[in-house]
Design an enzyme around this catalytic site. Sequence first.
Site, PDB file in Angstrom:
ATOM      1  N   GLU A  43     -49.035 -43.810  -4.950  1.00 54.18           N
ATOM      2  CA  GLU A  43     -47.924 -42.870  -4.809  1.00 54.18           C
ATOM      3  C   GLU A  43     -46.848 -43.103  -5.866  1.00 54.18           C
ATOM      4  OE1 GLU A  43     -47.731 -40.215  -3.080  1.00 54.18           O
ATOM      5  OE2 GLU A  43     -49.636 -40.522  -2.060  1.00 54.18           O
ATOM      6  N   TYR A 126     -39.967 -38.719  -0.024  1.00 60.68           N
ATOM      7  CA  TYR A 126     -41.356 -38.265  -0.165  1.00 60.68           C
ATOM      8  C   TYR A 126     -42.333 -39.440  -0.121  1.00 60.68           C
ATOM      9  CZ  TYR A 126     -45.784 -37.082  -2.166  1.00 60.68           C
ATOM     10  OH  TYR A 126     -47.142 -36.976  -2.354  1.00 60.68           O
ATOM     11  N   ASP A 144     -45.360 -32.290  -1.497  1.00 57.85           N
ATOM     12  CA  ASP A 144     -45.278 -32.379  -2.956  1.00 57.85           C
ATOM     13  C   ASP A 144     -45.395 -30.976  -3.539  1.00 57.85           C
ATOM     14  OD1 ASP A 144     -47.952 -31.710  -2.645  1.00 57.85           O
ATOM     15  OD2 ASP A 144     -48.726 -33.359  -3.868  1.00 57.85           O
ATOM     16  N   CYS A 196     -55.936 -23.674  -4.044  1.00 61.58           N
ATOM     17  CA  CYS A 196     -54.686 -22.915  -4.125  1.00 61.58           C
ATOM     18  C   CYS A 196     -53.918 -23.353  -5.368  1.00 61.58           C
ATOM     19  CB  CYS A 196     -53.856 -23.142  -2.858  1.00 61.58           C
ATOM     20  SG  CYS A 196     -52.536 -21.921  -2.611  1.00 61.58           S
ATOM     21  N   CYS A 203     -58.973 -17.767  -3.711  1.00 61.78           N
ATOM     22  CA  CYS A 203     -58.713 -17.343  -2.333  1.00 61.78           C
ATOM     23  C   CYS A 203     -59.993 -17.095  -1.541  1.00 61.78           C
ATOM     24  CB  CYS A 203     -57.853 -16.077  -2.337  1.00 61.78           C
ATOM     25  SG  CYS A 203     -56.218 -16.304  -3.094  1.00 61.78           S
ATOM     26  N   CYS A 206     -61.054 -20.253   0.299  1.00 61.64           N
ATOM     27  CA  CYS A 206     -59.988 -21.026   0.952  1.00 61.64           C
ATOM     28  C   CYS A 206     -60.168 -21.011   2.463  1.00 61.64           C
ATOM     29  CB  CYS A 206     -58.627 -20.437   0.588  1.00 61.64           C
ATOM     30  SG  CYS A 206     -57.237 -21.276   1.403  1.00 61.64           S
TER      31      CYS A 206
END
Length: 350
Positions: A43, A126, A144, A196, A203, A206
């Site tokens: 991270e 975060y 994020d 995405c 799409c 998805c």
Amino acid sequence: MRDLSSELLAWYDVHAREMPWRVGPSDRKSGVLPDPYAVWMSEIMLQQTTVAAVRNYHRKFLAIWPTVHDLAAAEDADIMAAWAGLGYYARARNLLKCARAVVADYDGQFPDTHAELLKLPGIGPYTAAAVASIAFDRPETVVDGNVERVMARLYDIHAPLPGSKPELTAKADALTPQRRPGDYAQAVMDLGATICTPRSPACGICPWRDACAARLAGTAGELPKKVPKKKTPTRFGIVYVARRTDGAWLLETRPEKGLLGGMLGWPGSDWCDAPEENAPFEADWQPLDAEARHTFTHFHLRLKIMIAQAEMDTAPASGQFLTSDRFSPSALPTAMRKVFDLAYVTLRHD
């Protein structure tokens, strides 16, 4: 009512990306737990950086410093050298500070709550949410850039970022499940990174296509909207690259605070509109025809390169000469490595 989080987890169980720091969904269901140290390091490295750029650095760091105790005991210069090329060097300094705090204050065990993680150096809201969720399966909301994009499209939110961040975070929070929250957090990020995507979202494949308001409205490609960025300014600087007759290079360790703090670099001027010449010693300094150019987050940098040969008794006002056994160009941050690559052609000793 549709259970969107369960639908996404089912998709993640099949399509989860493989990451060096990630425990896959099947292993996690079998009781294999993530290594909080590896998750935390990923991270920190991923801040402002892509997964592709981080993979090899993460593997290298864990190979050299396999535990937080090893990292906490490392020399600052060794960490900075290993980080070279990854950028945003304040992260490397925070990496060390945090590792040492975990060892000193938590006996080498990362705290498992958002509140306690926030107390550690270099960990903001975060990162605390991501580590708590992914490493400890806490139901924290991890948001994020990928998640912001997914939420903006799922709910067809047209208010521009960054002003819309609270609304997007609230939408993400409402979807975060109590069951498998760590896998869910990674699933949303994977969805944004692989399907995405910013341009030409896929799409048709998805898992949330039927629920996506932007897909139904035909606006997915426009979202998320952002406030136009200001023009990026340009700063200028002068660097002095000298090589001694024995092959040693004149280098300095940059101040801890500021850009490239704690990293090796070439002596030189401030970075500003009109830098002043300030050679580290008297010599026949000659300018290179080419300049080094680099872009940081908030500005472009153009460096004029002055080169000179130095005698063995040269005593510079700043920096020190490092022989080949003490200096490797790979230890330089990218901006300074660009300078080296240009100067080496003239100053190499064949």
